[in-house]
Motif scaffolding. Structure first.
Motif, short mmCIF file in Angstrom:
data_model
loop_
_atom_site.label_atom_id
_atom_site.label_comp_id
_atom_site.label_asym_id
_atom_site.label_seq_id
_atom_site.Cartn_x
_atom_site.Cartn_y
_atom_site.Cartn_z
N GLY A 66 143.12 -23.47 -69.09
CA GLY A 66 143.29 -22.99 -70.46
C GLY A 66 143.34 -24.12 -71.46
N LEU A 67 144.08 -25.18 -71.11
CA LEU A 67 144.16 -26.34 -72.00
C LEU A 67 142.80 -27.04 -72.11
N ALA A 68 142.06 -27.09 -71.01
CA ALA A 68 140.73 -27.70 -71.05
C ALA A 68 139.80 -26.90 -71.97
N ILE A 69 139.90 -25.57 -71.90
CA ILE A 69 139.08 -24.74 -72.79
C ILE A 69 139.49 -24.94 -74.24
N LEU A 70 140.79 -24.98 -74.52
CA LEU A 70 141.26 -25.21 -75.89
C LEU A 70 140.83 -26.59 -76.39
N PHE A 71 140.86 -27.59 -75.51
CA PHE A 71 140.41 -28.93 -75.88
C PHE A 71 138.94 -28.91 -76.28
N MET A 72 138.12 -28.20 -75.51
CA MET A 72 136.70 -28.12 -75.82
C MET A 72 136.44 -27.32 -77.10
N VAL A 73 137.24 -26.29 -77.34
CA VAL A 73 137.08 -25.51 -78.56
C VAL A 73 137.41 -26.37 -79.78
N THR A 74 138.50 -27.15 -79.71
CA THR A 74 138.84 -27.99 -80.86
C THR A 74 137.82 -29.12 -81.02
N LEU A 75 137.30 -29.64 -79.92
CA LEU A 75 136.23 -30.64 -80.02
C LEU A 75 135.01 -30.03 -80.70
N SER A 76 134.69 -28.80 -80.34
CA SER A 76 133.58 -28.10 -80.99
C SER A 76 133.84 -27.90 -82.47
N LEU A 77 135.07 -27.56 -82.81
CA LEU A 77 135.42 -27.36 -84.21
C LEU A 77 135.21 -28.63 -85.02
N PHE A 78 135.69 -29.76 -84.52
CA PHE A 78 135.56 -31.01 -85.26
C PHE A 78 134.11 -31.47 -85.35
#
Length: 137
Positions: A72-84
């Protein structure tokens, strides 16, 4: 009666893989599209989290537990990376819409800049999150 030619014998192949040399602006363009899709997935996660919040403590605990797990944290990390990245590359596109940044060196530099900004901002954001969680514990 004439024989019908096969399509692969009469039409040239698309030159995309055989001829084009990969460059940073091509990668940034593709990543912009990929991160847009990733942001839709992130939006679905946010909606699930909000729904669980409204549904009560049992549902919220399940969703929060899933998001706090390593996957879950890995997915959230990738989502925030995508956002930036999508944010930085969107600003790059806005500059293009205004007529700036079309020179090859400028386009390459801004593509690299968008990627580096995304990495730095994401690492900074997650460092801030980890620090806040440790301080709250």
């Amino acid at each position: 009666m004439a024989e019908i030619p096969r399509l692969d014998q009469t039409r040239p192949l698309s030159p995309h893989m055989q001829i084009w040399r990969w460059h940073v602006t091509m990668a940034a363009s593709i990543l912009h599209r990929v991160t847009g899709v990733a942001l839709w997935a992130g939006l679905l996660i946010l909606v699930a989290w909000l729904y669980a919040l409204a549904a009560g403590p049992v549902a919220f605990s399940a969703v929060a537990g899933a998001l706090a797990s390593l996957p879950g944290l890995a997915i959230l990390f990738m989502v925030t990376l995508s956002l930036f990245f999508h944010l930085a590359n969107g600003i790059r596109h806005l500059a293009w819409d205004l007529g700036f940044g079309f020179q090859l060196k400028t386009a390459d530099a801004t593509a690299w800049g968008a990627g580096l900004f995304a990495l730095a901002a994401n690492l900074g954001f997650w460092a801030w999150i980890v620090t806040a969680v440790r301080a709250a514990s």
